[in-house]
Design a protein around this motif. Structure first.
Motif, PDB file in Angstrom:
ATOM      1  N   GLU A  31     -31.910  18.064  59.609  1.00 19.38           N
ATOM      2  CA  GLU A  31     -31.401  18.502  58.421  1.00 19.38           C
ATOM      3  C   GLU A  31     -31.686  17.875  57.207  1.00 19.38           C
ATOM      4  OE1 GLU A  31     -29.942  21.655  58.637  1.00 19.38           O
ATOM      5  OE2 GLU A  31     -30.483  21.680  60.695  1.00 19.38           O
ATOM      6  N   PHE A  32     -32.615  16.946  57.289  1.00 16.58           N
ATOM      7  CA  PHE A  32     -33.108  16.044  56.075  1.00 16.58           C
ATOM      8  C   PHE A  32     -33.125  16.854  54.860  1.00 16.58           C
ATOM      9  CE2 PHE A  32     -36.906  14.696  53.578  1.00 16.58           C
ATOM     10  CZ  PHE A  32     -36.336  13.257  53.537  1.00 16.58           C
ATOM     11  N   LYS A  33     -32.737  16.222  53.762  1.00 18.33           N
ATOM     12  CA  LYS A  33     -32.634  16.588  52.498  1.00 18.33           C
ATOM     13  C   LYS A  33     -33.463  15.658  51.317  1.00 18.33           C
ATOM     14  CE  LYS A  33     -27.927  18.910  52.746  1.00 18.33           C
ATOM     15  NZ  LYS A  33     -28.601  19.839  53.624  1.00 18.33           N
ATOM     16  N   PHE A  34     -34.433  16.134  50.687  1.00 16.85           N
ATOM     17  CA  PHE A  34     -35.144  15.367  49.812  1.00 16.85           C
ATOM     18  C   PHE A  34     -34.691  16.052  48.342  1.00 16.85           C
ATOM     19  CE2 PHE A  34     -38.741  15.694  46.963  1.00 16.85           C
ATOM     20  CZ  PHE A  34     -39.023  14.195  46.909  1.00 16.85           C
ATOM     21  N   LYS A  35     -34.745  15.122  47.310  1.00  9.31           N
ATOM     22  CA  LYS A  35     -34.613  15.144  46.178  1.00  9.31           C
ATOM     23  C   LYS A  35     -35.398  14.535  45.090  1.00  9.31           C
ATOM     24  CE  LYS A  35     -30.987  15.286  42.700  1.00  9.31           C
ATOM     25  NZ  LYS A  35     -29.465  14.974  42.263  1.00  9.31           N
ATOM     26  N   GLY A  39     -38.815  18.218  42.174  1.00  9.06           N
ATOM     27  CA  GLY A  39     -38.323  19.421  43.046  1.00  9.06           C
ATOM     28  C   GLY A  39     -37.434  18.905  44.119  1.00  9.06           C
ATOM     29  N   SER A  40     -36.942  19.733  45.158  1.00  9.35           N
ATOM     30  CA  SER A  40     -36.271  19.308  46.167  1.00  9.35           C
ATOM     31  C   SER A  40     -36.510  20.108  47.355  1.00  9.35           C
ATOM     32  CB  SER A  40     -34.875  19.472  45.982  1.00  9.35           C
ATOM     33  OG  SER A  40     -34.596  20.786  45.556  1.00  9.35           O
ATOM     34  N   ARG A  41     -36.388  19.446  48.651  1.00  9.90           N
ATOM     35  CA  ARG A  41     -36.535  20.217  49.859  1.00  9.90           C
ATOM     36  C   ARG A  41     -35.433  20.101  50.926  1.00  9.90           C
ATOM     37  NH1 ARG A  41     -39.900  21.467  46.891  1.00  9.90           N
ATOM     38  NH2 ARG A  41     -42.136  21.477  46.931  1.00  9.90           N
ATOM     39  N   GLU A  42     -35.189  21.153  51.408  1.00  6.25           N
ATOM     40  CA  GLU A  42     -34.096  21.206  52.582  1.00  6.25           C
ATOM     41  C   GLU A  42     -34.651  21.287  54.043  1.00  6.25           C
ATOM     42  OE1 GLU A  42     -30.439  21.676  52.107  1.00  6.25           O
ATOM     43  OE2 GLU A  42     -30.630  21.139  49.991  1.00  6.25           O
ATOM     44  N   ASN A  43     -34.605  20.349  54.861  1.00  4.62           N
ATOM     45  CA  ASN A  43     -35.104  20.562  56.304  1.00  4.62           C
ATOM     46  C   ASN A  43     -36.465  19.574  56.382  1.00  4.62           C
ATOM     47  OD1 ASN A  43     -37.195  21.908  57.981  1.00  4.62           O
ATOM     48  ND2 ASN A  43     -35.289  22.943  58.590  1.00  4.62           N
ATOM     49  N   ALA A  44     -36.261  18.866  57.193  1.00  6.70           N
ATOM     50  CA  ALA A  44     -37.437  17.929  57.850  1.00  6.70           C
ATOM     51  C   ALA A  44     -38.654  18.569  57.938  1.00  6.70           C
ATOM     52  CB  ALA A  44     -36.855  17.003  59.086  1.00  6.70           C
ATOM     53  N   ALA A  45     -38.715  19.663  58.804  1.00  5.00           N
ATOM     54  CA  ALA A  45     -39.876  20.292  58.898  1.00  5.00           C
ATOM     55  C   ALA A  45     -40.764  20.809  57.392  1.00  5.00           C
ATOM     56  CB  ALA A  45     -39.901  21.531  59.782  1.00  5.00           C
ATOM     57  N   VAL A  46     -39.823  21.377  56.886  1.00  9.85           N
ATOM     58  CA  VAL A  46     -40.336  21.750  55.322  1.00  9.85           C
ATOM     59  C   VAL A  46     -40.918  20.705  54.631  1.00  9.85           C
ATOM     60  CG1 VAL A  46     -39.769  22.662  52.943  1.00  9.85           C
ATOM     61  CG2 VAL A  46     -38.777  23.653  55.287  1.00  9.85           C
ATOM     62  N   ILE A  96     -33.339   9.277  59.226  1.00 14.93           N
ATOM     63  CA  ILE A  96     -33.075   9.176  57.961  1.00 14.93           C
ATOM     64  C   ILE A  96     -32.433  10.740  57.481  1.00 14.93           C
ATOM     65  CG2 ILE A  96     -34.471   9.307  55.717  1.00 14.93           C
ATOM     66  CD1 ILE A  96     -36.958   7.996  57.114  1.00 14.93           C
ATOM     67  N   LYS A  97     -31.418  10.498  56.741  1.00 17.71           N
ATOM     68  CA  LYS A  97     -30.564  11.905  56.490  1.00 17.71           C
ATOM     69  C   LYS A  97     -31.080  12.286  55.282  1.00 17.71           C
ATOM     70  CE  LYS A  97     -27.795  11.715  59.974  1.00 17.71           C
ATOM     71  NZ  LYS A  97     -27.816  12.763  61.017  1.00 17.71           N
ATOM     72  N   SER A  98     -31.504  11.593  54.104  1.00 12.86           N
ATOM     73  CA  SER A  98     -31.909  12.176  52.850  1.00 12.86           C
ATOM     74  C   SER A  98     -32.487  11.122  52.233  1.00 12.86           C
ATOM     75  CB  SER A  98     -30.491  12.312  52.000  1.00 12.86           C
ATOM     76  OG  SER A  98     -29.805  11.419  51.847  1.00 12.86           O
ATOM     77  N   LEU A  99     -33.475  11.516  51.220  1.00 10.25           N
ATOM     78  CA  LEU A  99     -34.107  10.587  50.310  1.00 10.25           C
ATOM     79  C   LEU A  99     -34.142  11.114  49.006  1.00 10.25           C
ATOM     80  CD1 LEU A  99     -36.487   8.660  49.582  1.00 10.25           C
ATOM     81  CD2 LEU A  99     -38.286  10.261  50.467  1.00 10.25           C
ATOM     82  N   GLU A 100     -33.815  10.118  48.023  1.00  9.39           N
ATOM     83  CA  GLU A 100     -34.048  10.630  46.467  1.00  9.39           C
ATOM     84  C   GLU A 100     -35.094   9.823  45.869  1.00  9.39           C
ATOM     85  OE1 GLU A 100     -30.321  11.040  44.235  1.00  9.39           O
ATOM     86  OE2 GLU A 100     -29.231  11.036  46.122  1.00  9.39           O
ATOM     87  N   VAL A 101     -35.930  10.314  45.406  1.00  4.22           N
ATOM     88  CA  VAL A 101     -37.239   9.451  44.446  1.00  4.22           C
ATOM     89  C   VAL A 101     -37.346   9.558  43.239  1.00  4.22           C
ATOM     90  CG1 VAL A 101     -39.583   9.320  44.548  1.00  4.22           C
ATOM     91  CG2 VAL A 101     -38.440   9.755  46.877  1.00  4.22           C
ATOM     92  N   LEU A 102     -37.084   8.683  42.413  1.00  2.93           N
ATOM     93  CA  LEU A 102     -37.302   8.502  41.029  1.00  2.93           C
ATOM     94  C   LEU A 102     -38.500   7.848  40.409  1.00  2.93           C
ATOM     95  CD1 LEU A 102     -33.449   7.407  40.086  1.00  2.93           C
ATOM     96  CD2 LEU A 102     -34.538   9.604  39.800  1.00  2.93           C
TER      97      LEU A 102
END
Length: 113
Positions: A31-35, A39-46, A96-102
């Motif tokens: 259920e990984f979340k990227f921000k 943009g952003s993504r929900e789900n590790a496979a995506v 890794i549950k989530s990642l935010e990149v700046l």
């Protein structure tokens, strides 16, 4: 007690650099979340599907940890451009549950003109 939260993050970056995307995905919670800035993504496979297409390479400049949080200051080689970025990884239960990149997106936006 040694903080080991950085272990899955370092392994994840290594797998991405090696283009071993299947192993990279094993470092992520399903259920990984990227921000990010673009943009952003929900789900590790995506997220991994996107990484397979982009094939970025990462050079870690500095790694910081605080409990289950890991912060990387790194250069991301995007092919035609390399940007300096900061990634905030949240780790729990060894994944890794989530990642935010700046980062400053202007060099990428200028390239699109």
């Amino acid at each position: 007690m040694e903080n080991t939260a950085h272990n899955p993050v370092k392994q994840f970056i290594q797998y991405l650099n090696e283009e071993n995307f299947d192993k990279a995905e094993t470092c992520l919670d399903p259920e990984f979340k990227f921000k990010g800035v673009m943009g952003s993504r929900e789900n590790a496979a995506v997220y991994i599907k996107d990484m397979k297409q982009m094939k970025f390479k990462y050079k870690i400049q500095k790694l910081f940890t605080a409990n289950e949080d890991v912060c990387l200051w790194y250069d991301i080689d995007m092919g035609e451009k390399t940007i300096t970025a900061c990634g905030w990884y949240r780790v729990a239960d060894g994944k890794i549950k989530s990642l935010e990149v700046l980062f400053d997106p202007r060099p990428l936006l200028d390239h699109q003109k």
